[in-house]
Enzyme design. Structure first.
Site, PDB file in Angstrom:
ATOM      1  N   ASP A 205       7.152  73.841  46.756  1.00 53.89           N
ATOM      2  CA  ASP A 205       6.189  72.602  46.440  1.00 53.89           C
ATOM      3  C   ASP A 205       5.482  72.669  45.188  1.00 53.89           C
ATOM      4  O   ASP A 205       5.118  73.834  44.746  1.00 53.89           O
ATOM      5  CB  ASP A 205       5.337  72.496  47.500  1.00 53.89           C
ATOM      6  CG  ASP A 205       6.112  71.744  48.855  1.00 53.89           C
ATOM      7  OD1 ASP A 205       6.998  71.251  48.693  1.00 53.89           O
ATOM      8  OD2 ASP A 205       5.484  72.145  50.064  1.00 53.89           O
TER       9      ASP A 205
ATOM     10  N   ASP B 220      10.619  65.763  48.823  1.00 57.71           N
ATOM     11  CA  ASP B 220       9.642  65.074  49.621  1.00 57.71           C
ATOM     12  C   ASP B 220       9.325  63.819  49.407  1.00 57.71           C
ATOM     13  O   ASP B 220       9.316  62.677  50.022  1.00 57.71           O
ATOM     14  CB  ASP B 220       8.405  65.799  49.747  1.00 57.71           C
ATOM     15  CG  ASP B 220       8.530  67.377  50.268  1.00 57.71           C
ATOM     16  OD1 ASP B 220       9.658  67.455  50.973  1.00 57.71           O
ATOM     17  OD2 ASP B 220       7.577  68.186  49.935  1.00 57.71           O
TER      18      ASP B 220
END
Length: 180
Positions: A130, A148
């Site tokens: 991330d 995402d």
């Protein structure tokens, strides 16, 4: 008239699969760039107090749920299996309903690309990279990535299609019911 239109329209499924492949490629490229240029656990401020590019290794699910589990192998295996099932289901839905362009078909393509992007990380790396960190006032949104983002945008498109269905789809359904 509907029948002649459907015969001449092009099948959108291959283009939708190309969108999914583009999401996967963009996700992989951005994660590789972040992993090679930003030390894990650190970040680069882009807009002070609003946006940073970070390097976070997420061993859990969305928003790092289950990351602190007593059984990380079971969590990873569960997430890989879940991601595989989602990928299979979304592929089926995309193939079945993706013959024409719609918010839903593009949503399926984005979700498929995002699911495969994060599935790759979980299966191969054992964590998801991330790197996008957003702050709005005192609120801190959990770090996320391109996959995402694609999943979230895809879900919004599916929701929009359910709330405001396309007229062509509604007309076609009515015509089929009446036997037109």
């Amino acid at each position: 008239m509907l029948h002649s239109k459907s015969r001449t329209s092009r099948d959108a499924r291959w283009w939708l699969l190309l969108i999914a492949v583009a999401v996967i490629a963009l996700d992989r490229i951005t994660k590789i760039v972040v992993a090679t240029h930003i030390e894990s656990g650190t970040g680069i401020v882009v807009i002070p107090k609003v946006f940073r590019i970070t390097h976070v290794l997420n061993t859990g699910a969305a928003f790092s749920m289950f990351a602190d589990s007593a059984s990380p192998i079971a969590v990873r295996l569960g997430l890989v299996v879940f991601s595989l099932l989602v990928t299979i289901g979304i592929t089926f839905l995309l193939w079945r309903y993706g013959k024409t362009w719609s918010a839903a078909s593009v949503g399926f393509a984005l979700i498929l690309g995002g699911a495969i992007g994060n599935l790759y990380d979980r299966a191969v790396l054992h964590y998801v990279v991330d790197f996008l960190e957003v702050h709005i006032g005192t609120y801190h949104w959990p770090d996320f990535n391109v996959a995402d983002s694609a999943i979230c945008v895809g879900a919004v498109l599916l929701l929009a299609e359910m709330i405001w269905p396309q007229e062509d789809a509604a007309s076609a359904s009515e015509g089929e019911v009446r036997g037109a």
